[in-house]
Design a protein around this motif. Structure first.
Motif, mmCIF file in Angstrom:
data_model
loop_
_atom_site.group_PDB
_atom_site.id
_atom_site.type_symbol
_atom_site.label_atom_id
_atom_site.label_comp_id
_atom_site.label_asym_id
_atom_site.label_seq_id
_atom_site.Cartn_x
_atom_site.Cartn_y
_atom_site.Cartn_z
ATOM 1 N N ALA A 144 0.874 -1.208 -0.090
ATOM 2 C CA ALA A 144 0.050 0.345 0.088
ATOM 3 C C ALA A 144 0.985 1.157 0.012
ATOM 4 O O ALA A 144 1.732 1.394 0.818
ATOM 5 C CB ALA A 144 -0.853 0.164 1.259
ATOM 6 N N CYS A 145 0.810 2.136 -0.939
ATOM 7 C CA CYS A 145 1.477 3.188 -1.255
ATOM 8 C C CYS A 145 0.736 4.625 -1.054
ATOM 9 O O CYS A 145 -0.419 4.480 -1.700
ATOM 10 C CB CYS A 145 2.093 3.211 -2.295
ATOM 11 S SG CYS A 145 3.400 1.588 -2.572
ATOM 12 N N LYS A 146 1.132 5.460 -0.586
ATOM 13 C CA LYS A 146 0.411 6.693 -0.337
ATOM 14 C C LYS A 146 0.492 7.605 -1.899
ATOM 15 O O LYS A 146 1.419 7.901 -2.349
ATOM 16 C CB LYS A 146 0.938 7.630 0.932
ATOM 17 C CG LYS A 146 0.618 6.977 2.192
ATOM 18 C CD LYS A 146 1.019 7.858 3.185
ATOM 19 C CE LYS A 146 0.627 7.278 4.665
ATOM 20 N NZ LYS A 146 1.306 7.974 5.681
ATOM 21 N N ALA A 147 -0.718 8.219 -2.364
ATOM 22 C CA ALA A 147 -0.891 8.932 -3.644
ATOM 23 C C ALA A 147 0.078 8.624 -4.601
ATOM 24 O O ALA A 147 0.939 9.331 -4.937
ATOM 25 C CB ALA A 147 -0.547 10.388 -2.776
ATOM 26 N N LEU A 148 0.099 7.299 -4.936
ATOM 27 C CA LEU A 148 0.809 6.996 -6.439
ATOM 28 C C LEU A 148 0.447 7.986 -7.362
ATOM 29 O O LEU A 148 -0.803 8.225 -7.665
ATOM 30 C CB LEU A 148 0.568 5.835 -6.663
ATOM 31 C CG LEU A 148 1.341 4.601 -5.998
ATOM 32 C CD1 LEU A 148 1.230 3.414 -6.322
ATOM 33 C CD2 LEU A 148 2.717 4.906 -5.780
#
Length: 194
Positions: A144-148
């Motif tokens: 889970a990555c923030k704001a790709l």
């Protein structure tokens, strides 16, 4: 099978997420990404919104320095530490460092070594070599990555952590399309859409 997370993803879920990459094939038609080549690793990414499914494959030599079963307590400890690292650290991350491993699994594949006193073992191959068979590491992760963002820059710690890994081929598929890049010596960053 080594699982580092109670929510470890089943292989089939990851394979479905990366199926488009396998159908599309490698960007370099002369290259066989499934070939067992020391120094070479392969990383596949399926990107959807702010989630990434990863599948990393590499000859065991690149990761632990040998392709046989551990023979000493030190080698067993080293292999356990490496498996723990591979399962719990993002194999790619955004340059700001916003990705978190939500699920991960580390698998070792290849033939089991025969004991030294096995009468069926061929004497001409008895020396401490890699002739016991090709062993591979397979690592799957859900990140889970923030704001790709489109054109996101990523970094991979794999070549820094494992110095025997000289070339890392990265393939990706997502809403913005698909592509691939080969990271050679001293290269660890790439952009989706390059």
């Amino acid at each position: 099978m080594h699982s580092n997370n109670p929510h470890a993803l089943p292989k089939t879920a990851l394979y479905l997420g990366i199926a488009a990459l396998l159908v599309a094939g490698s960007a370099d038609a002369g290259e066989n990404p499934g070939a067992h080549r020391h120094g070479y690793g392969h990383l596949q990414m399926a990107v959807q919104d702010d989630n990434i499914d990863l599948f990393f494959t590499s000859p065991a030599y690149n990761v632990v320095g040998f392709e046989r079963q551990a023979k000493t307590p030190e080698e067993e400890t080293r292999m356990a530490e490496i498996s723990d690292w591979l399962g719990n650290n993002p194999l790619i991350d955004t340059v700001p460092g916003s990705c978190v491993v939500m699920a991960g699994a580390v698998h070792h594949t290849g033939p089991a070594s025969q004991p030294d006193d096995d009468p069926h073992r061929h004497d001409e191959h008895h020396h401490d070599s890699e002739e016991e068979g090709h062993r591979e590491y397979e690592v799957s992760q859900q990140l889970a990555c923030k704001a790709l963002a489109t054109g996101q820059t990523f970094s991979s710690p794999l070549k820094v952590r494992f110095t025997n890994l000289e070339v890392l081929t990265v393939e990706w598929v997502g809403g913005a399309g698909q592509g691939s890049i080969r990271l050679g010596a001293h290269e660890s960053t790439f952009q989706l859409g390059q």
